[in-house]
Design a protein around this motif. Structure first.
Motif, PDB file in Angstrom:
ATOM      1  N   ASP A   1      -2.654  12.968  -6.731  1.00 22.41           N
ATOM      2  CA  ASP A   1      -1.780  13.729  -5.837  1.00 22.41           C
ATOM      3  C   ASP A   1      -2.073  13.362  -4.394  1.00 22.41           C
ATOM      4  N   PHE A   2      -1.175  12.582  -3.778  1.00 25.26           N
ATOM      5  CA  PHE A   2      -1.343  12.164  -2.388  1.00 25.26           C
ATOM      6  C   PHE A   2      -0.460  12.978  -1.445  1.00 25.26           C
ATOM      7  N   SER A   3       0.016  14.132  -1.921  1.00 20.99           N
ATOM      8  CA  SER A   3       0.850  14.962  -1.065  1.00 20.99           C
ATOM      9  C   SER A   3       0.030  15.676   0.004  1.00 20.99           C
ATOM     10  N   GLY A   4      -1.282  15.762  -0.211  1.00 14.44           N
ATOM     11  CA  GLY A   4      -2.156  16.424   0.753  1.00 14.44           C
ATOM     12  C   GLY A   4      -2.711  15.470   1.784  1.00 14.44           C
ATOM     13  N   SER A   5      -4.014  15.537   1.980  1.00 10.41           N
ATOM     14  CA  SER A   5      -4.649  14.744   3.040  1.00 10.41           C
ATOM     15  C   SER A   5      -5.577  13.673   2.480  1.00 10.41           C
ATOM     16  N   ARG A   6      -5.288  13.170   1.299  1.00 15.36           N
ATOM     17  CA  ARG A   6      -6.150  12.129   0.729  1.00 15.36           C
ATOM     18  C   ARG A   6      -6.070  10.869   1.583  1.00 15.36           C
ATOM     19  N   PRO A   7      -7.222  10.232   1.839  1.00 11.33           N
ATOM     20  CA  PRO A   7      -7.236   9.029   2.678  1.00 11.33           C
ATOM     21  C   PRO A   7      -6.442   7.885   2.042  1.00 11.33           C
ATOM     22  N   GLN A   8      -5.882   7.054   2.901  1.00 10.30           N
ATOM     23  CA  GLN A   8      -5.128   5.887   2.437  1.00 10.30           C
ATOM     24  C   GLN A   8      -6.000   4.951   1.626  1.00 10.30           C
ATOM     25  N   SER A   9      -7.288   4.892   1.944  1.00 15.33           N
ATOM     26  CA  SER A   9      -8.195   3.959   1.273  1.00 15.33           C
ATOM     27  C   SER A   9      -8.457   4.331  -0.183  1.00 15.33           C
ATOM     28  N   PHE A  10      -8.016   5.519  -0.624  1.00  8.79           N
ATOM     29  CA  PHE A  10      -8.191   5.922  -2.018  1.00  8.79           C
ATOM     30  C   PHE A  10      -7.018   5.474  -2.889  1.00  8.79           C
ATOM     31  N   SER A  11      -6.101   4.720  -2.320  1.00  5.85           N
ATOM     32  CA  SER A  11      -4.951   4.231  -3.069  1.00  5.85           C
ATOM     33  C   SER A  11      -4.888   2.708  -2.983  1.00  5.85           C
ATOM     34  N   ILE A  12      -4.552   2.052  -4.083  1.00  7.90           N
ATOM     35  CA  ILE A  12      -4.391   0.599  -4.087  1.00  7.90           C
ATOM     36  C   ILE A  12      -3.200   0.230  -3.205  1.00  7.90           C
ATOM     37  N   PRO A  13      -3.370  -0.661  -2.228  1.00  4.47           N
ATOM     38  CA  PRO A  13      -2.275  -0.949  -1.292  1.00  4.47           C
ATOM     39  C   PRO A  13      -1.053  -1.600  -1.935  1.00  4.47           C
ATOM     40  N   SER A  14      -1.256  -2.399  -2.980  1.00  4.57           N
ATOM     41  CA  SER A  14      -0.139  -3.056  -3.647  1.00  4.57           C
ATOM     42  C   SER A  14       0.464  -2.123  -4.691  1.00  4.57           C
ATOM     43  N   ALA A  15       1.725  -1.723  -4.471  1.00  3.99           N
ATOM     44  CA  ALA A  15       2.388  -0.820  -5.415  1.00  3.99           C
ATOM     45  C   ALA A  15       2.531  -1.453  -6.792  1.00  3.99           C
ATOM     46  N   GLN A  16       2.745  -2.753  -6.828  1.00  3.37           N
ATOM     47  CA  GLN A  16       2.925  -3.452  -8.096  1.00  3.37           C
ATOM     48  C   GLN A  16       1.644  -3.436  -8.920  1.00  3.37           C
ATOM     49  N   ILE A  17       0.522  -3.740  -8.278  1.00  5.77           N
ATOM     50  CA  ILE A  17      -0.757  -3.729  -8.988  1.00  5.77           C
ATOM     51  C   ILE A  17      -1.143  -2.305  -9.373  1.00  5.77           C
ATOM     52  N   LYS A  18      -0.861  -1.358  -8.495  1.00  6.60           N
ATOM     53  CA  LYS A  18      -1.181   0.038  -8.788  1.00  6.60           C
ATOM     54  C   LYS A  18      -0.448   0.505 -10.039  1.00  6.60           C
ATOM     55  N   ARG A  19       0.841   0.204 -10.143  1.00  2.17           N
ATOM     56  CA  ARG A  19       1.598   0.597 -11.325  1.00  2.17           C
ATOM     57  C   ARG A  19       1.045  -0.071 -12.577  1.00  2.17           C
ATOM     58  N   SER A  20       0.663  -1.349 -12.448  1.00  3.48           N
ATOM     59  CA  SER A  20       0.137  -2.071 -13.601  1.00  3.48           C
ATOM     60  C   SER A  20      -1.163  -1.460 -14.102  1.00  3.48           C
ATOM     61  N   ILE A  21      -2.018  -1.010 -13.180  1.00  2.00           N
ATOM     62  CA  ILE A  21      -3.306  -0.426 -13.573  1.00  2.00           C
ATOM     63  C   ILE A  21      -3.133   0.979 -14.139  1.00  2.00           C
ATOM     64  N   LEU A  22      -2.337   1.788 -13.455  1.00  2.00           N
ATOM     65  CA  LEU A  22      -2.247   3.200 -13.826  1.00  2.00           C
ATOM     66  C   LEU A  22      -1.190   3.500 -14.879  1.00  2.00           C
ATOM     67  N   GLU A  23      -0.149   2.665 -14.987  1.00  2.00           N
ATOM     68  CA  GLU A  23       0.946   2.961 -15.898  1.00  2.00           C
ATOM     69  C   GLU A  23       1.030   2.000 -17.074  1.00  2.00           C
ATOM     70  N   GLY A  24       0.261   0.933 -17.042  1.00  3.46           N
ATOM     71  CA  GLY A  24       0.291  -0.018 -18.142  1.00  3.46           C
ATOM     72  C   GLY A  24       0.827  -1.367 -17.710  1.00  3.46           C
ATOM     73  N   THR A  25       0.448  -2.386 -18.439  1.00  7.65           N
ATOM     74  CA  THR A  25       0.860  -3.747 -18.113  1.00  7.65           C
ATOM     75  C   THR A  25       2.349  -3.937 -18.373  1.00  7.65           C
ATOM     76  N   PRO A  26       3.112  -4.410 -17.374  1.00  8.19           N
ATOM     77  CA  PRO A  26       4.546  -4.628 -17.590  1.00  8.19           C
ATOM     78  C   PRO A  26       4.796  -5.775 -18.555  1.00  8.19           C
ATOM     79  N   ALA A  27       6.033  -5.849 -19.057  1.00  3.84           N
ATOM     80  CA  ALA A  27       6.388  -6.903 -20.019  1.00  3.84           C
ATOM     81  C   ALA A  27       6.226  -8.294 -19.422  1.00  3.84           C
ATOM     82  N   SER A  28       6.357  -8.400 -18.102  1.00  3.56           N
ATOM     83  CA  SER A  28       6.225  -9.706 -17.441  1.00  3.56           C
ATOM     84  C   SER A  28       4.777 -10.134 -17.268  1.00  3.56           C
ATOM     85  N   GLY A  29       3.826  -9.270 -17.636  1.00  2.09           N
ATOM     86  CA  GLY A  29       2.413  -9.603 -17.536  1.00  2.09           C
ATOM     87  C   GLY A  29       1.771  -9.016 -16.290  1.00  2.09           C
ATOM     88  N   PRO A  30       0.428  -9.067 -16.211  1.00  2.00           N
ATOM     89  CA  PRO A  30      -0.289  -8.495 -15.065  1.00  2.00           C
ATOM     90  C   PRO A  30       0.067  -9.220 -13.772  1.00  2.00           C
TER      91      PRO A  30
END
Length: 355
Positions: free
Chosen positions: A20-49
Motif C-alpha cells: 500500500d503506497f497510498s500513505g507515506s512509504r518511501p519511493q525507495s521501497f518500490s522497484i522503479p521499473s513497473a514492468q519488472i515490478k509486475r513480473s516479480i509480484l504478479e508472475g512471469t508474463p507469457a513473453s518471459g521475464p
C-alpha cells in the motif's frame, strides 16, 4: 494458473504494509521499473521475464511449477509478519530499538531486496537505495562486512598501518576515496593500491558512509598521514601530515567530502600530494576518519606537517577513530613535475651506500 495479482479474502487490509503506497512509504521501497515490478509480484508474463535481454531466451523461459501460488502465499505471510513488527516499532522506547525494528520490518520485502541487490551500492541513487532508511543501512552494513571491511583490515594490518599510525581500529564507518578524473584515474581506490604521483596530484574525494544511528550534527575530522618519510639524522622514518580536514558534516546520502564543497575554515592543512624520493620504495598514505566529540579549534599558528604525532593529536582533540583507508605511492617520472607544480624542492636520490 492463478496469478500473484489476485487477492485473497483472508488477507487483512491492515497487513498491507508493503503493497500500500497510498500513505507515506518511501519511493525507495518500490522497484522503479513497473514492468519488472509486475513480473516479480504478479508472475512471469507469457513473453518471459523482462530482466532477460534477448527475446529468444525470454520466450524459452519456463517458470518453476507452482512458483506463482507459492510466492503469493509466502508474500502474504511475510507481509503480515512485517505489519506486526511495524506495530512493535510504533511502541519502541529508544532510537536504537526503533531502528532495529524498522529494518526488520522491511528486510524480507522483495522490492527492497531487488533494489539493493541490482543497483549501485557505492554511488547510490537515494530514490532506489536510500540510506536514510534503516533497512538499507542494515543491508549496506552486511554487504560491507562480508568483504570490504575484511579487505580493509587485512591491508591495514599487512601493510602495518596499524600500529605504525594508530594502535588499532574497530571499523564502524565505511570510507572510500577517489581522485579527480583530470588526474587520469576515475574510480574508487582499493585499499593498499599503488597509484602514480600524477593520479594523486589533486586532493582526493572522500565518501563517509555511516550505517549506525548517528546524530545529524556529528562532525568529522579526516587526516592523511605518510609514516614513511625518511629521517636520516635518526636513521629511521617519521610521519608527515599530508592533508587535514576538520568539522566536516555529512549525512547518510550526502556524504561526499570534496574540496569543492567545503571552505578554508574546514582545512587544518592544505593537501600535499605524494612525491616520494627516488629509491625510497613504496610510501603508505593512511587516511583516518574520526568522529568528533566537540568542534576542533584551528591552531593559532600553522599546524606542523613534519614529525606529526597523530596519536597525540587524536587524544588531545578527543577524536574517535571510526574508519580508515590506505594507498601507496613511489617515485616515478612524474614526481619532479608534481614537485615543481607545488613549489617543492627537488627530491633527493638515495643509494645503498651513504656518502
Amino acid at each position: 494458473m492463478l496469478r500473484r495479482s489476485l487477492s485473497t479474502s483472508t488477507r487483512l487490509q491492515s497487513s498491507k504494509v508493503w503493497s500500500d503506497f497510498s500513505g507515506s512509504r518511501p519511493q525507495s521501497f518500490s522497484i522503479p521499473s513497473a514492468q519488472i515490478k509486475r513480473s516479480i509480484l504478479e508472475g512471469t508474463p507469457a513473453s518471459g521475464p523482462p530482466s532477460i535481454k534477448r527475446r529468444f531466451n525470454r520466450v524459452k523461459y519456463t517458470p518453476p511449477e507452482h512458483i506463482d501460488e507459492t510466492f503469493k502465499l509466502c508474500y502474504d505471510f511475510v507481509e503480515s509478519k512485517a505489519a506486526q513488527v511495524y506495530e512493535k516499532a510504533s511502541k519502541a522506547q529508544t532510537v536504537e530499538e526503533k531502528e532495529k525494528l524498522l529494518a526488520e520490518a522491511e528486510l524480507h520485502n522483495p522490492e527492497v531486496q531487488y533494489n539493493f541487490q541490482y543497483h549501485d551500492k557505492l554511488e547510490n541513487d537515494p530514490r532506489i537505495i536510500d540510506y536514510e532508511q534503516p533497512v538499507y543501512r542494515l543491508l549496506g552494513k552486511q554487504h560491507w562486512e562480508s568483504y570490504g571491511q575484511m579487505l580493509l583490515m587485512q591491508r591495514l594490518e599487512s601493510l602495518a598501518v596499524i600500529p605504525d599510525t594508530l594502535p588499532t581500529l574497530v571499523p564502524r564507518t565505511e570510507v572510500n576515496i577517489r581522485f579527480p578524473f583530470s588526474t587520469g584515474i576515475n574510480k574508487w581506490v582499493e585499499p593498499g593500491e599503488i597509484l602514480s604521483t600524477n593520479a594523486t596530484s589533486l586532493p582526493p574525494v572522500f565518501k563517509i558512509q555511516e550505517y549506525e544511528p548517528v546524530d545529524p550534527n556529528t562532525q568529522y575530522t579526516i587526516l592523511v598521514v605518510n609514516p614513511d618519510e625518511p629521517d636520516l639524522a635518526n636513521d629511521t622514518f617519521t610521519t608527515t601530515l599530508s592533508y587535514g580536514l576538520a568539522n566536516v558534516k555529512v549525512s547518510y546520502n550526502d556524504n561526499l567530502v570534496d574540496s569543492r564543497k567545503f571552505d578554508q575554515s574546514n582545512v587544518l592543512v592544505d593537501y600535499l600530494p605524494p612525491v616520494p624520493e627516488k629509491n625510497v620504495g613504496n610510501q603508505r598514505f593512511a587516511v583516518w576518519v574520526f568522529r568528533q566529540r566537540h568542534p576542533v579549534e584551528q591552531p593559532s599558528g600553522q599546524l606542523s606537517r613534519d614529525n606529526f604525532d597523530i596519536r597525540s593529536f587524536a587524544k588531545t582533540q578527543g577524536l574517535i577513530p571510526v574508519g580508515a583507508h590506505v594507498w601507496r605511492s613511489h617515485w616515478d617520472s612524474q614526481a619532479d613535475t608534481i614537485r615543481a607544480k607545488y613549489g617543492l624542492p627537488a627530491g633527493r636520490i638515495f643509494s645503498r651506500i651513504r656518502t
